[in-house]
Scaffold this motif. Sequence first.
Motif, PDB file in Angstrom:
ATOM      1  N   SER A  67       0.832  -1.208   0.000  1.00  0.00           N
ATOM      2  CA  SER A  67       0.000   0.000   0.000  1.00  0.00           C
ATOM      3  C   SER A  67       0.865   1.256   0.000  1.00  0.00           C
ATOM      4  CB  SER A  67      -0.904   0.019   1.226  1.00  0.00           C
ATOM      5  OG  SER A  67      -1.657  -1.175   1.307  1.00  0.00           O
ATOM      6  N   VAL A  68       1.895   1.242   0.839  1.00  0.00           N
ATOM      7  CA  VAL A  68       2.775   2.403   0.903  1.00  0.00           C
ATOM      8  C   VAL A  68       3.507   2.565  -0.428  1.00  0.00           C
ATOM      9  CG1 VAL A  68       4.723   3.474   2.092  1.00  0.00           C
ATOM     10  CG2 VAL A  68       3.093   2.115   3.389  1.00  0.00           C
ATOM     11  N   LYS A  69       3.915   1.432  -0.989  1.00  0.00           N
ATOM     12  CA  LYS A  69       4.616   1.442  -2.274  1.00  0.00           C
ATOM     13  C   LYS A  69       3.740   2.104  -3.331  1.00  0.00           C
ATOM     14  CE  LYS A  69       6.980  -1.982  -5.240  1.00  0.00           C
ATOM     15  NZ  LYS A  69       6.651  -1.518  -6.559  1.00  0.00           N
ATOM     16  N   ARG A  70       2.478   1.660  -3.385  1.00  0.00           N
ATOM     17  CA  ARG A  70       1.561   2.196  -4.380  1.00  0.00           C
ATOM     18  C   ARG A  70       1.357   3.685  -4.184  1.00  0.00           C
ATOM     19  NH1 ARG A  70      -2.211  -1.605  -3.155  1.00  0.00           N
ATOM     20  NH2 ARG A  70      -1.388  -3.473  -4.111  1.00  0.00           N
ATOM     21  N   MET A  71       1.212   4.071  -2.917  1.00  0.00           N
ATOM     22  CA  MET A  71       0.967   5.485  -2.650  1.00  0.00           C
ATOM     23  C   MET A  71       2.149   6.324  -3.106  1.00  0.00           C
ATOM     24  SD  MET A  71       0.506   7.574   0.835  1.00  0.00           S
ATOM     25  CE  MET A  71       2.247   7.438   1.178  1.00  0.00           C
ATOM     26  N   MET A  72       3.355   5.877  -2.796  1.00  0.00           N
ATOM     27  CA  MET A  72       4.540   6.649  -3.173  1.00  0.00           C
ATOM     28  C   MET A  72       4.640   6.769  -4.691  1.00  0.00           C
ATOM     29  SD  MET A  72       5.618   7.542  -0.302  1.00  0.00           S
ATOM     30  CE  MET A  72       7.095   8.412  -0.826  1.00  0.00           C
ATOM     31  N   GLU A  73       4.272   5.683  -5.380  1.00  0.00           N
ATOM     32  CA  GLU A  73       4.306   5.735  -6.841  1.00  0.00           C
ATOM     33  C   GLU A  73       3.278   6.731  -7.354  1.00  0.00           C
ATOM     34  OE1 GLU A  73       3.834   1.618  -7.771  1.00  0.00           O
ATOM     35  OE2 GLU A  73       5.948   1.170  -7.347  1.00  0.00           O
ATOM     36  N   LYS A  74       2.103   6.698  -6.734  1.00  0.00           N
ATOM     37  CA  LYS A  74       1.038   7.609  -7.131  1.00  0.00           C
ATOM     38  C   LYS A  74       1.491   9.063  -6.954  1.00  0.00           C
ATOM     39  CE  LYS A  74      -2.857   8.671  -4.889  1.00  0.00           C
ATOM     40  NZ  LYS A  74      -3.921   8.421  -3.931  1.00  0.00           N
ATOM     41  N   LEU A  75       2.308   9.283  -5.910  1.00  0.00           N
ATOM     42  CA  LEU A  75       2.787  10.635  -5.643  1.00  0.00           C
ATOM     43  C   LEU A  75       3.980  10.993  -6.528  1.00  0.00           C
ATOM     44  CD1 LEU A  75       2.674  10.706  -1.771  1.00  0.00           C
ATOM     45  CD2 LEU A  75       1.265  12.019  -3.345  1.00  0.00           C
ATOM     46  N   GLY A  76       4.389  10.041  -7.353  1.00  0.00           N
ATOM     47  CA  GLY A  76       5.542  10.306  -8.202  1.00  0.00           C
ATOM     48  C   GLY A  76       6.843  10.308  -7.417  1.00  0.00           C
ATOM     49  N   ALA A  77       6.867   9.582  -6.284  1.00  0.00           N
ATOM     50  CA  ALA A  77       8.100   9.491  -5.495  1.00  0.00           C
ATOM     51  C   ALA A  77       8.363   8.035  -5.148  1.00  0.00           C
ATOM     52  CB  ALA A  77       7.968  10.325  -4.226  1.00  0.00           C
ATOM     53  N   PRO A  78       8.562   7.191  -6.166  1.00  0.00           N
ATOM     54  CA  PRO A  78       8.717   5.766  -5.885  1.00  0.00           C
ATOM     55  C   PRO A  78       9.897   5.503  -4.956  1.00  0.00           C
ATOM     56  CG  PRO A  78       9.274   6.249  -8.174  1.00  0.00           C
ATOM     57  CD  PRO A  78       8.708   7.497  -7.590  1.00  0.00           C
ATOM     58  N   LYS A  79       9.755   4.494  -4.119  1.00  0.00           N
ATOM     59  CA  LYS A  79      10.797   4.161  -3.141  1.00  0.00           C
ATOM     60  C   LYS A  79      11.218   2.706  -3.318  1.00  0.00           C
ATOM     61  CE  LYS A  79      10.706   7.882  -0.319  1.00  0.00           C
ATOM     62  NZ  LYS A  79      11.206   8.809  -1.326  1.00  0.00           N
TER      63      LYS A  79
END
Length: 146
Positions: A67-79
């Motif tokens: 979930s956190v991964k997806r959110m970061m990607e959505k924000l354009g800040a993949p981790k």
Amino acid sequence: AMAAPRRPSGGGLRRAPQDGRLEEINKEFLCDPKFSNEKDLEEKLAMFKEKYMEFDLNNQGEIDLMSVKRMMEKLGAPKTHLELKKMISEVTGGVSDTISYQDFVNVMLGKRSAVLKLVMMFEGKANESNPKPSGPPPERDIASLP
């Protein structure tokens, strides 16, 4: 077995039980003397609840790594996987690999600046950033030309 159809997001009935559960937790935070001098606590909690439910949660009603991964990607800040793990352990104090709503609110209201908090603030800012002025760009006057 057929895969269960994905729930469409949005819609009033989405995750009603979870909504109620988070509402209860919000009430506890509202009664917590530790946060009694927090400005606009009720509005903030309402916003946190919305945010929390927006994450694509696992069925336990907690935010997991994906979930956190997806959110970061959505924000354009993949981790990277490692960074995500670090973010989660930063929020949970390292005791869990999923983020409970209590953890989430504690971080958002807490004094520590966790990455997750910065991300949320950043997302908030991004959403309310100035609308682009419509119409053609202002004429440059002759004097300003190189």
